[in-house]
Design a protein around this motif. Structure first.
Motif, PDB file in Angstrom:
ATOM      1  N   ALA A  46       0.839  -1.196   0.000  1.00 23.96           N
ATOM      2  CA  ALA A  46       0.000   0.000   0.000  1.00 23.96           C
ATOM      3  C   ALA A  46       0.873   1.245   0.000  1.00 23.96           C
ATOM      4  CB  ALA A  46      -0.916  -0.004   1.215  1.00 23.96           C
ATOM      5  N   SER A  47       0.614   2.140  -0.948  1.00 29.17           N
ATOM      6  CA  SER A  47       1.327   3.418  -1.009  1.00 29.17           C
ATOM      7  C   SER A  47       0.538   4.469  -0.252  1.00 29.17           C
ATOM      8  CB  SER A  47       1.514   3.845  -2.472  1.00 29.17           C
ATOM      9  OG  SER A  47       2.239   2.867  -3.196  1.00 29.17           O
ATOM     10  N   LEU A  48       1.227   5.236   0.588  1.00 30.35           N
ATOM     11  CA  LEU A  48       0.576   6.228   1.428  1.00 30.35           C
ATOM     12  C   LEU A  48       0.965   7.630   0.982  1.00 30.35           C
ATOM     13  CD1 LEU A  48       1.227   4.626   4.954  1.00 30.35           C
ATOM     14  CD2 LEU A  48      -0.586   4.099   3.316  1.00 30.35           C
ATOM     15  N   THR A  49       0.008   8.549   1.078  1.00 30.25           N
ATOM     16  CA  THR A  49       0.290   9.944   0.795  1.00 30.25           C
ATOM     17  C   THR A  49       0.775  10.630   2.067  1.00 30.25           C
ATOM     18  OG1 THR A  49      -0.634  11.994  -0.092  1.00 30.25           O
ATOM     19  CG2 THR A  49      -2.067  10.682   1.303  1.00 30.25           C
ATOM     20  N   SER A  50       1.639  11.628   1.904  1.00 32.03           N
ATOM     21  CA  SER A  50       2.167  12.327   3.080  1.00 32.03           C
ATOM     22  C   SER A  50       1.124  13.288   3.634  1.00 32.03           C
ATOM     23  CB  SER A  50       3.431  13.103   2.700  1.00 32.03           C
ATOM     24  OG  SER A  50       3.145  14.044   1.668  1.00 32.03           O
ATOM     25  N   THR A  51       1.044  13.353   4.959  1.00 30.64           N
ATOM     26  CA  THR A  51       0.096  14.245   5.623  1.00 30.64           C
ATOM     27  C   THR A  51       0.831  15.103   6.643  1.00 30.64           C
ATOM     28  OG1 THR A  51      -0.376  12.555   7.289  1.00 30.64           O
ATOM     29  CG2 THR A  51      -1.835  12.637   5.376  1.00 30.64           C
ATOM     30  N   THR A  52       0.313  16.302   6.874  1.00 35.09           N
ATOM     31  CA  THR A  52       0.951  17.217   7.837  1.00 35.09           C
ATOM     32  C   THR A  52       0.712  16.763   9.267  1.00 35.09           C
ATOM     33  OG1 THR A  52      -1.024  18.607   7.713  1.00 35.09           O
ATOM     34  CG2 THR A  52       0.841  19.200   6.293  1.00 35.09           C
ATOM     35  N   ASN A  53      -0.528  16.381   9.577  1.00 36.18           N
ATOM     36  CA  ASN A  53      -0.864  15.886  10.910  1.00 36.18           C
ATOM     37  C   ASN A  53      -1.113  14.384  10.838  1.00 36.18           C
ATOM     38  OD1 ASN A  53      -0.768  18.482  12.043  1.00 36.18           O
ATOM     39  ND2 ASN A  53      -2.878  18.885  11.376  1.00 36.18           N
ATOM     40  N   ARG A  54      -0.047  13.612  10.989  1.00 37.67           N
ATOM     41  CA  ARG A  54      -0.164  12.167  10.847  1.00 37.67           C
ATOM     42  C   ARG A  54      -0.693  11.549  12.131  1.00 37.67           C
ATOM     43  NH1 ARG A  54       2.933   7.514  11.671  1.00 37.67           N
ATOM     44  NH2 ARG A  54       2.567   5.885  10.131  1.00 37.67           N
ATOM     45  N   GLN A  55      -1.788  10.807  12.020  1.00 40.09           N
ATOM     46  CA  GLN A  55      -2.371  10.106  13.154  1.00 40.09           C
ATOM     47  C   GLN A  55      -1.909   8.653  13.161  1.00 40.09           C
ATOM     48  OE1 GLN A  55      -6.602  10.555  12.849  1.00 40.09           O
ATOM     49  NE2 GLN A  55      -6.578  12.677  13.584  1.00 40.09           N
ATOM     50  N   VAL A  56      -1.770   8.109  14.349  1.00 40.49           N
ATOM     51  CA  VAL A  56      -1.359   6.710  14.479  1.00 40.49           C
ATOM     52  C   VAL A  56      -2.466   5.812  13.948  1.00 40.49           C
ATOM     53  CG1 VAL A  56      -0.695   4.889  16.092  1.00 40.49           C
ATOM     54  CG2 VAL A  56       0.071   7.246  16.474  1.00 40.49           C
ATOM     55  N   TRP A  57      -2.098   4.871  13.088  1.00 37.81           N
ATOM     56  CA  TRP A  57      -3.076   3.950  12.487  1.00 37.81           C
ATOM     57  C   TRP A  57      -3.541   2.957  13.548  1.00 37.81           C
ATOM     58  CZ3 TRP A  57      -1.772  -0.765   9.040  1.00 37.81           C
ATOM     59  CH2 TRP A  57      -2.947  -1.276   8.470  1.00 37.81           C
ATOM     60  N   ALA A  58      -4.834   2.824  13.693  1.00 35.24           N
ATOM     61  CA  ALA A  58      -5.407   1.985  14.748  1.00 35.24           C
ATOM     62  C   ALA A  58      -5.318   0.493  14.448  1.00 35.24           C
ATOM     63  CB  ALA A  58      -6.876   2.363  14.968  1.00 35.24           C
ATOM     64  N   ARG A  59      -4.994   0.134  13.226  1.00 36.53           N
ATOM     65  CA  ARG A  59      -4.910  -1.272  12.796  1.00 36.53           C
ATOM     66  C   ARG A  59      -6.175  -2.058  13.125  1.00 36.53           C
ATOM     67  NH1 ARG A  59      -0.199   0.187  14.586  1.00 36.53           N
ATOM     68  NH2 ARG A  59       1.578   0.112  13.194  1.00 36.53           N
ATOM     69  N   PRO A  60      -7.281  -1.777  12.444  1.00 34.16           N
ATOM     70  CA  PRO A  60      -8.520  -2.538  12.675  1.00 34.16           C
ATOM     71  C   PRO A  60      -8.304  -4.016  12.348  1.00 34.16           C
ATOM     72  CG  PRO A  60      -8.930  -0.573  11.345  1.00 34.16           C
ATOM     73  CD  PRO A  60      -7.449  -0.754  11.398  1.00 34.16           C
ATOM     74  N   PRO A  61      -9.138  -4.890  12.885  1.00 34.33           N
ATOM     75  CA  PRO A  61      -8.962  -6.324  12.631  1.00 34.33           C
ATOM     76  C   PRO A  61      -9.312  -6.712  11.204  1.00 34.33           C
ATOM     77  CG  PRO A  61     -10.962  -5.923  13.892  1.00 34.33           C
ATOM     78  CD  PRO A  61     -10.247  -4.616  13.797  1.00 34.33           C
ATOM     79  N   ILE A  62      -8.705  -7.793  10.771  1.00 31.55           N
ATOM     80  CA  ILE A  62      -9.035  -8.399   9.473  1.00 31.55           C
ATOM     81  C   ILE A  62     -10.302  -9.218   9.665  1.00 31.55           C
ATOM     82  CG2 ILE A  62      -8.277 -10.075   7.735  1.00 31.55           C
ATOM     83  CD1 ILE A  62      -5.389  -9.182   8.401  1.00 31.55           C
ATOM     84  N   ASP A  63     -11.236  -9.061   8.751  1.00 27.20           N
ATOM     85  CA  ASP A  63     -12.536  -9.730   8.869  1.00 27.20           C
ATOM     86  C   ASP A  63     -12.658 -10.793   7.775  1.00 27.20           C
ATOM     87  OD1 ASP A  63     -15.325  -9.374  10.251  1.00 27.20           O
ATOM     88  OD2 ASP A  63     -15.728  -9.634   8.128  1.00 27.20           O
ATOM     89  N   VAL A  64     -13.130 -11.978   8.139  1.00 29.16           N
ATOM     90  CA  VAL A  64     -13.237 -13.089   7.189  1.00 29.16           C
ATOM     91  C   VAL A  64     -14.660 -13.641   7.196  1.00 29.16           C
ATOM     92  CG1 VAL A  64     -12.272 -15.307   6.466  1.00 29.16           C
ATOM     93  CG2 VAL A  64     -10.838 -13.683   7.724  1.00 29.16           C
ATOM     94  N   ASP A  65     -15.240 -13.765   6.011  1.00 27.84           N
ATOM     95  CA  ASP A  65     -16.532 -14.432   5.829  1.00 27.84           C
ATOM     96  C   ASP A  65     -16.307 -15.712   5.030  1.00 27.84           C
ATOM     97  OD1 ASP A  65     -17.546 -12.196   7.027  1.00 27.84           O
ATOM     98  OD2 ASP A  65     -18.469 -11.360   5.225  1.00 27.84           O
ATOM     99  N   PHE A  66     -17.067 -16.751   5.333  1.00 25.57           N
ATOM    100  CA  PHE A  66     -16.905 -18.009   4.605  1.00 25.57           C
ATOM    101  C   PHE A  66     -18.076 -18.929   4.889  1.00 25.57           C
ATOM    102  CE2 PHE A  66     -14.766 -18.405   8.698  1.00 25.57           C
ATOM    103  CZ  PHE A  66     -15.341 -19.548   9.215  1.00 25.57           C
ATOM    104  N   GLN A  67     -18.140 -20.036   4.136  1.00 21.67           N
ATOM    105  CA  GLN A  67     -19.086 -21.110   4.364  1.00 21.67           C
ATOM    106  C   GLN A  67     -18.371 -22.436   4.133  1.00 21.67           C
ATOM    107  OE1 GLN A  67     -22.471 -20.583   1.790  1.00 21.67           O
ATOM    108  NE2 GLN A  67     -23.318 -18.910   3.000  1.00 21.67           N
TER     109      GLN A  67
END
Length: 431
Positions: free
Chosen positions: A361-382
């Motif tokens: 993933a390429s990120l753009t530069s920001t002036t006020n960088r916030q810490v990434w919360a790292r949400p969980p990976i979600d999986v659906d299946f059957q």
């Protein structure tokens, strides 16, 4: 018990109103509108104001409300509310404001039939449909005969089934459907793993058959009992009213006379010895402030004769992501900017198989960088023919006085939808 029953829309307007006792006035609806509908802070489904208790269930844009001034059994009141929703769905499908307005006459007929002086009465859908119907009126002779059958059914020992049901081909279908809920930490520790199970049955059987349904030999329901390593432990279970509970307690055999058509035979929950069908190993590396690399491995935990289908892995990305370069050996992966996720869709994964998603993933530069919360990976299946709880059907037998031949089918399905979540492994390195 129940003094009044209401249906409100999301604006607090009364769509359906019925008083069953004289201890309440119709103006009690204004109290609920002001205290609950207009108050966004209310989260509890039970609100007690003075000596009056309001029990409400939300469905779509509606409030289903039961009001009482006595010390009523809360579980029974909620069971009635959910039973009403189930009956309404069987009559006119989706339960929303439009459906209520289009079927208000039918709804008044139903609530007058299933509640008498505040006490729930016959709420079996099959029985109700024999005399509360949207079809045209039949002739007088047929109506008299039907009336006699209805009376026999409603007052008999099996009021959920008529005795004159006939089918050319006698079949019984059993579906064991389990929903797996998982929350796993970044270190691979299982924070929560449980199973919500339903045993659904479709019975197309003539006459009044007696069905016997056997589950695992090692089945533990009482938490005080000790189960072995291979025992199936259920925290709680609930049965349809047709089940004879005394036989289940002694032999773990479910004996019953089934309703005609489709119904839920049993509902259960398990939090012990849960078998996870898929294992997800996520590694996420933050490369300075300009990029994030992903390596998400999905492994199957069942034999190669089975397969997981409709697998959807949602991989979260930082808010300042511009684009994601995705490489997958199977299926398709696509970055969805509106949701800040990469959606990896896999039509089928065979048992014993392991696949890995590689992404940058390429990120753009920001002036006020916030810490990434790292949400969980979600999986659906059957996964067909697999149960996470280990519950299995040992046998299904049908006995009827005419001794006809019947065909029985049993199917297992384990699935996850929005509740199978894994925290990504946190790793940072500088550019």
């Amino acid at each position: 018990m129940i003094s009044a029953f209401f249906i409100f829309n999301q604006k607090g307007e009364v769509l359906i109103s019925r008083l069953y006792r004289t201890d309440l006035k119709r103006s009690i609806a204004d109290v609920f509108r002001i205290q609950v509908v207009s108050n966004s802070d209310v989260r509890s489904p039970i609100i007690t104001l003075g000596s009056t208790s309001f029990f409400h269930v939300r469905i779509n844009n509606l409030y289903i409300v039961a009001v009482t001034k006595c010390n009523a059994n809360a579980a029974l009141v909620f069971e009635f509310c959910y039973r009403f929703i189930s009956i309404a769905k069987s009559y006119f499908g989706k339960v929303d404001e439009e459906a209520v307005k289009n079927n208000f006459v039918l709804i008044y007929e139903l609530i007058d039939e299933i509640i008498d002086f505040g006490y729930p009465q016959n709420s079996e859908t099959d029985t109700l449909k024999t005399y509360i119907t949207t079809e045209s009126i039949v002739s007088a002779n047929i109506a008299a005969e039907e009336s006699s059958k209805i009376t026999t059914q409603a007052t008999g020992s099996t009021n959920w089934r008529r005795g004159d049901v006939k089918y050319k081909k006698n079949e019984a279908f059993v579906d064991v459907v389990e929903t797996v809920n998982l929350s796993m930490s970044a270190k691979g520790t299982v924070l929560r793993a449980d199973v919500d199970g339903h045993i659904l049955m479709r019975a197309y059987l003539s006459g009044t058959p007696e069905c016997k349904f056997g589950l695992n030999d090692k089945l533990v329901i009482d938490k005080n009992e000790r189960g072995g390593g291979d025992a199936v432990e259920l925290d709680d279970c609930r049965f349809h009213q047709c089940v004879r509970l005394d036989e289940f307690d002694s032999t773990r055999t479910i004996s019953f006379v089934p309703p005609d058509g489709e119904f839920e035979l049993m509902r259960y929950r398990s939090t012990s010895n849960v078998k996870l069908p898929l294992r997800v190993i996520p590694t996420v590396n933050e490369i300075g402030t300009s990029a994030v690399s992903y390596a998400i491995t999905v492994k199957t935990n069942f034999n190669n004769k089975l397969s997981a289908t409709n697998v959807v892995v949602r991989i979260p990305t930082p808010l300042n992501t511009t684009n994601v370069d995705c490489k997958v050996p199977i299926g398709k992966a696509k970055y969805v900017p509106a949701e800040n996720v990469v959606v990896w869709k896999i039509p089928r994964i065979q048992g014993g198989q392991e696949v890995t998603f590689q992404g940058h993933a390429s990120l753009t530069s920001t002036t006020n960088r916030q810490v990434w919360a790292r949400p969980p990976i979600d999986v659906d299946f059957q996964v067909l023919m697999f149960t996470s709880s280990g519950l299995i059907v040992r046998f299904l037998k049908v006995f009827e006085k005419s001794n006809y031949h019947s065909v029985k089918w049993v199917r297992y399905l384990t699935k996850a939808s929005g509740s199978y979540q894994i925290r990504p492994y946190e790793n940072r390195r500088s550019t």
